[in-house]
Design a protein around this motif. Structure first.
Motif, PDB file in Angstrom:
ATOM      1  N   SER A 288      -3.470   4.673  -5.177  1.00 55.72           N
ATOM      2  CA  SER A 288      -4.585   5.837  -5.080  1.00 55.72           C
ATOM      3  C   SER A 288      -4.229   6.939  -4.321  1.00 55.72           C
ATOM      4  O   SER A 288      -3.344   6.891  -3.313  1.00 55.72           O
ATOM      5  CB  SER A 288      -5.817   5.191  -4.768  1.00 55.72           C
ATOM      6  OG  SER A 288      -5.892   4.664  -3.246  1.00 55.72           O
TER       7      SER A 288
ATOM      8  N   SER B 227      -0.669   4.397  -1.033  1.00 54.76           N
ATOM      9  CA  SER B 227      -1.779   5.370  -1.505  1.00 54.76           C
ATOM     10  C   SER B 227      -1.271   6.489  -0.446  1.00 54.76           C
ATOM     11  O   SER B 227      -0.595   6.697   0.473  1.00 54.76           O
ATOM     12  CB  SER B 227      -2.880   4.848  -0.884  1.00 54.76           C
ATOM     13  OG  SER B 227      -3.037   4.598   0.253  1.00 54.76           O
TER      14      SER B 227
ATOM     15  N   ASP C 165       0.897  -1.158   0.051  1.00 59.29           N
ATOM     16  CA  ASP C 165       0.049   0.172  -0.084  1.00 59.29           C
ATOM     17  C   ASP C 165       0.829   1.236   0.034  1.00 59.29           C
ATOM     18  O   ASP C 165       1.751   1.524   0.893  1.00 59.29           O
ATOM     19  CB  ASP C 165      -0.948   0.002   1.064  1.00 59.29           C
ATOM     20  CG  ASP C 165      -1.846   1.159   1.198  1.00 59.29           C
ATOM     21  OD1 ASP C 165      -1.790   1.862   0.323  1.00 59.29           O
ATOM     22  OD2 ASP C 165      -2.518   1.508   2.436  1.00 59.29           O
TER      23      ASP C 165
ATOM     24  N   ASP D  31      -1.552  -0.803  -4.194  1.00 59.29           N
ATOM     25  CA  ASP D  31      -2.682   0.592  -4.050  1.00 59.29           C
ATOM     26  C   ASP D  31      -1.997   1.823  -4.368  1.00 59.29           C
ATOM     27  O   ASP D  31      -0.680   2.172  -3.236  1.00 59.29           O
ATOM     28  CB  ASP D  31      -3.164   0.622  -2.589  1.00 59.29           C
ATOM     29  CG  ASP D  31      -4.282   1.643  -2.444  1.00 59.29           C
ATOM     30  OD1 ASP D  31      -4.522   2.434  -3.579  1.00 59.29           O
ATOM     31  OD2 ASP D  31      -4.986   1.721  -1.588  1.00 59.29           O
TER      32      ASP D  31
ATOM     33  N   PHE E 134      -6.829  -3.391   1.010  1.00 59.14           N
ATOM     34  CA  PHE E 134      -6.400  -2.128   1.654  1.00 59.14           C
ATOM     35  C   PHE E 134      -7.342  -1.471   2.382  1.00 59.14           C
ATOM     36  O   PHE E 134      -6.956  -0.240   2.370  1.00 59.14           O
ATOM     37  CB  PHE E 134      -6.008  -1.649   0.112  1.00 59.14           C
ATOM     38  CG  PHE E 134      -4.904  -2.157  -0.530  1.00 59.14           C
ATOM     39  CD1 PHE E 134      -3.666  -2.416  -0.042  1.00 59.14           C
ATOM     40  CD2 PHE E 134      -5.184  -2.548  -1.896  1.00 59.14           C
ATOM     41  CE1 PHE E 134      -2.478  -3.132  -0.586  1.00 59.14           C
ATOM     42  CE2 PHE E 134      -3.846  -3.298  -2.486  1.00 59.14           C
ATOM     43  CZ  PHE E 134      -2.966  -3.290  -2.096  1.00 59.14           C
ATOM     44  N   THR E 135      -8.392  -1.873   3.036  1.00 59.42           N
ATOM     45  CA  THR E 135      -9.378  -1.427   3.693  1.00 59.42           C
ATOM     46  C   THR E 135      -8.776  -1.362   4.922  1.00 59.42           C
ATOM     47  O   THR E 135      -9.479  -0.707   5.985  1.00 59.42           O
ATOM     48  CB  THR E 135     -10.750  -1.949   3.402  1.00 59.42           C
ATOM     49  OG1 THR E 135     -10.791  -3.227   4.007  1.00 59.42           O
ATOM     50  CG2 THR E 135     -11.206  -1.770   2.132  1.00 59.42           C
TER      51      THR E 135
ATOM     52  N   SER F 117      -8.040  -2.542 -11.004  1.00 52.86           N
ATOM     53  CA  SER F 117      -9.150  -2.850 -10.642  1.00 52.86           C
ATOM     54  C   SER F 117     -10.312  -1.933 -10.522  1.00 52.86           C
ATOM     55  O   SER F 117      -9.909  -0.794  -9.998  1.00 52.86           O
ATOM     56  CB  SER F 117      -8.781  -3.441  -8.939  1.00 52.86           C
ATOM     57  OG  SER F 117      -9.997  -3.832  -8.231  1.00 52.86           O
TER      58      SER F 117
ATOM     59  N   GLU G 135      -0.669  -7.287  -5.533  1.00 51.50           N
ATOM     60  CA  GLU G 135      -1.688  -6.473  -5.294  1.00 51.50           C
ATOM     61  C   GLU G 135      -0.957  -4.989  -4.845  1.00 51.50           C
ATOM     62  O   GLU G 135      -0.245  -4.856  -4.000  1.00 51.50           O
ATOM     63  CB  GLU G 135      -2.628  -6.799  -4.276  1.00 51.50           C
ATOM     64  CG  GLU G 135      -3.412  -7.953  -4.433  1.00 51.50           C
ATOM     65  CD  GLU G 135      -4.476  -8.341  -3.551  1.00 51.50           C
ATOM     66  OE1 GLU G 135      -5.597  -8.673  -3.762  1.00 51.50           O
ATOM     67  OE2 GLU G 135      -3.803  -8.798  -2.506  1.00 51.50           O
TER      68      GLU G 135
ATOM     69  N   GLU H   4     -12.854  -1.821  -8.643  1.00 53.94           N
ATOM     70  CA  GLU H   4     -13.423  -2.016  -7.196  1.00 53.94           C
ATOM     71  C   GLU H   4     -12.158  -1.647  -6.420  1.00 53.94           C
ATOM     72  O   GLU H   4     -11.380  -2.315  -6.285  1.00 53.94           O
ATOM     73  CB  GLU H   4     -14.340  -2.956  -6.825  1.00 53.94           C
ATOM     74  CG  GLU H   4     -15.589  -3.051  -7.601  1.00 53.94           C
ATOM     75  CD  GLU H   4     -16.695  -1.626  -7.444  1.00 53.94           C
ATOM     76  OE1 GLU H   4     -16.528  -1.127  -6.551  1.00 53.94           O
ATOM     77  OE2 GLU H   4     -17.140  -1.367  -8.367  1.00 53.94           O
ATOM     78  N   PRO H   5     -12.346  -0.997  -5.359  1.00 49.11           N
ATOM     79  CA  PRO H   5     -11.291  -1.060  -4.206  1.00 49.11           C
ATOM     80  C   PRO H   5     -11.023  -2.328  -3.658  1.00 49.11           C
ATOM     81  O   PRO H   5     -11.902  -3.108  -3.195  1.00 49.11           O
ATOM     82  CB  PRO H   5     -11.866   0.116  -2.990  1.00 49.11           C
ATOM     83  CG  PRO H   5     -12.940   0.734  -3.822  1.00 49.11           C
ATOM     84  CD  PRO H   5     -13.355  -0.025  -4.956  1.00 49.11           C
ATOM     85  N   LEU H   6     -10.097  -3.029  -3.393  1.00 52.18           N
ATOM     86  CA  LEU H   6      -9.481  -4.004  -3.054  1.00 52.18           C
ATOM     87  C   LEU H   6      -9.598  -4.151  -1.444  1.00 52.18           C
ATOM     88  O   LEU H   6      -9.185  -3.046  -0.808  1.00 52.18           O
ATOM     89  CB  LEU H   6      -8.066  -4.697  -3.292  1.00 52.18           C
ATOM     90  CG  LEU H   6      -7.786  -4.531  -4.820  1.00 52.18           C
ATOM     91  CD1 LEU H   6      -6.397  -4.749  -5.111  1.00 52.18           C
ATOM     92  CD2 LEU H   6      -8.574  -5.764  -5.914  1.00 52.18           C
ATOM     93  N   LYS H   7     -10.213  -5.296  -1.119  1.00 50.57           N
ATOM     94  CA  LYS H   7     -10.771  -5.389   0.339  1.00 50.57           C
ATOM     95  C   LYS H   7      -9.499  -5.370   1.202  1.00 50.57           C
ATOM     96  O   LYS H   7      -9.455  -4.953   2.385  1.00 50.57           O
ATOM     97  CB  LYS H   7     -11.380  -6.460   0.760  1.00 50.57           C
ATOM     98  CG  LYS H   7     -11.952  -6.960   2.182  1.00 50.57           C
ATOM     99  CD  LYS H   7     -12.546  -8.230   2.414  1.00 50.57           C
ATOM    100  CE  LYS H   7     -12.883  -8.161   3.933  1.00 50.57           C
ATOM    101  NZ  LYS H   7     -13.765  -9.610   3.863  1.00 50.57           N
TER     102      LYS H   7
END
Length: 321
Positions: A252, A228, A226, A250, A282-283, A275, A248, A277-280
Motif C-alpha cells: 500500500s 508500503s 512490508d 503490504d 503490518f500495524t 485483503s 503476507e 481489511e488491513p492486516l494486523k
C-alpha cells in the motif's frame, strides 16, 4: 606442646585468646585500637587510574548497625565473571558455556558498557551471538531510527539468528550497506521484514532479492514483508516471486496500480488474494525488541540522543585572512 613455640593465640567470636601449654585459657587479649573510636574514613576512587579502580570491584561495602564501614570479598565466581567481562572482546568462543552463566556474564559486560563502546561492541556481541543465537536477540525493532542504523551497522550484522527485523521509516534508499547483510545467508532465519517508507525503488528491490534469485540462498524463510510507502512499480513485484514461503505482503502507498491484472498476478505467481481489511501484522503493534540485548539497544539510543559538548573557545578562524 606449645612451649617450644611460645604463646599461642586463637580467635573466638572476634576476640583473641591466649592458650598456654597445659590447655588453659588466659584472660582475653584485646587488639589495640589504631584509631580513635569516632574516627571515620571515606573511600575515594574517582581520581584513581582505571586499573586501580578495578580492585574495588572485588569487594562489597556495607555499614553495620553502629554506622561503621565494613567490606566483604565477593565470591570467586563473581570476580571471575568480572574479569571475563572486562576482556570479553578477547574471548575466542563461548560455545558450550552454560547458558545461565552466559546470561549473567552478558549482564555484567552490559553494565561495563562493553556493547556501547565502538572499539569492543561488535566483537563482544559476536562472541555471544555465535554461541547463543536467538537468545541474544530474536526480534529487533529500529522503526524510524535511520541514524542509529547507520551508526551501529557493524553491530547489527552480527545478530545472525534474527527472526523479526523492523526498519520501517529509516529512509535507507536503494544502496544502503545493510541490505547486503539482510540478503546474506546469515539472515536466512528472518521471518518478518518491515521495509516500508525507505525510499526503496525497483532497483533496490532487485538488489535485495538477487542472492535468493541467483544463488537460492538468503531470506528463504521470509513469510511477511512490508514494502508500503515506497516508490515501487509493477515491475518490482516480479522480483518477489523468489520468496516461496511469502504469505503476507503490504504494498500500500506504492506506485502499483490495483487492477484485475495485478490481482491475477498475485493469485498466479504469489498465491495471494487481496485483503479487504488491513492486516494486523503490518500495524507494527506487536513488533518489539526481544532478547538479552534489549537493554543494549536502549543504551545505543540514549547515547545517540546525547548532544555533543559545544566548544567554549570562540571561533576566530573565520575572521582571519
Amino acid at each position: 606442646m606449645y612451649a617450644e613455640y611460645g604463646s599461642v593465640y586463637v580467635r573466638e567470636r572476634g576476640e583473641l585468646r591466649c592458650v598456654n601449654a597445659d590447655g588453659q585459657q588466659h584472660s582475653t587479649y584485646k587488639t589495640p585500637r589504631l584509631f580513635q573510636k569516632d574516627f571515620t574514613v571515606k573511600l575515594c576512587i574517582e581520581g584513581l587510574p582505571p586499573l586501580a579502580r578495578q580492585s574495588s570491584d572485588h569487594f562489597i561495602f556495607t555499614y553495620n548497625r553502629e554506622g561503621s564501614l565494613c567490606y566483604t570479598v565477593k565470591p570467586l565466581l563473581d570476580i571471575s565473571l568480572l574479569f571475563i567481562a572486562d576482556n570479553i572482546e578477547h574471548v575466542d568462543s563461548l560455545v558450550g558455556f552454560p547458558e545461565q552463566m552466559a546470561h549473567k556474564l552478558f549482564v555484567t559486560a552490559e553494565e561495563k558498557q562493553k556493547f556501547t563502546d565502538p572499539s569492543t561492541s561488535a566483537r563482544a556481541l559476536q562472541v555471544f551471538s555465535e554461541a547463543y543465537g536467538e537468545l541474544v536477540l530474536r526480534s529487533l525493532c529500529l522503526r524510524d531510527r535511520g541514524l542509529l542504523v547507520a551508526e551501529r551497522i557493524e553491530e547489527i550484522r552480527v545478530f545472525h539468528q534474527l527472526e523479526v527485523l523492523d526498519l520501517y521509516g529509516c529512509r535507507l534508499g536503494d544502496s544502503h550497506d545493510i541490505f547486503q547483510h539482510i540478503s546474506s545467508e546469515a539472515f536466512s532465519r528472518l521471518v518478518r521484514l518491515f521495509l516500508g517508507d525507505n525510499c526503496l525503488s525497483d532497483k533496490g528491490l532487485q538488489r535485495l532479492t538477487a542472492p535468493i534469485r541467483v544463488m537460492k540462498r538468503g531470506l528463504e524463510s521470509l513469510q511477511q514483508l512490508d514494502l508500503s510507502n515506497n516508490p515501487l512499480s509493477e515491475k518490482g513485484l516480479w522480483y518477489l516471486t523468489c520468496f516461496k514461503k511469502l504469505d503476507e505482503l503490504d504494498v500500500s502507498g506504492t506506485s502499483v496500480k490495483l487492477d484485475e491484472s495485478l490481482k491475477s498476478f498475485f493469485r498466479r505467481k504469489l498465491g495471494m488474494e487481496l485483503s479487504a481489511e488491513p492486516l494486523k501484522i503490518f500495524t507494527h503493534s506487536e513488533c518489539k525488541t526481544e532478547g538479552w540485548a534489549e537493554e543494549v539497544i536502549n543504551q545505543w539510543e540514549r547515547k545517540a540522543s546525547e548532544l555533543p559538548v559545544k566548544d567554549s573557545k570562540p571561533r576566530t578562524n573565520a575572521l582571519q585572512f
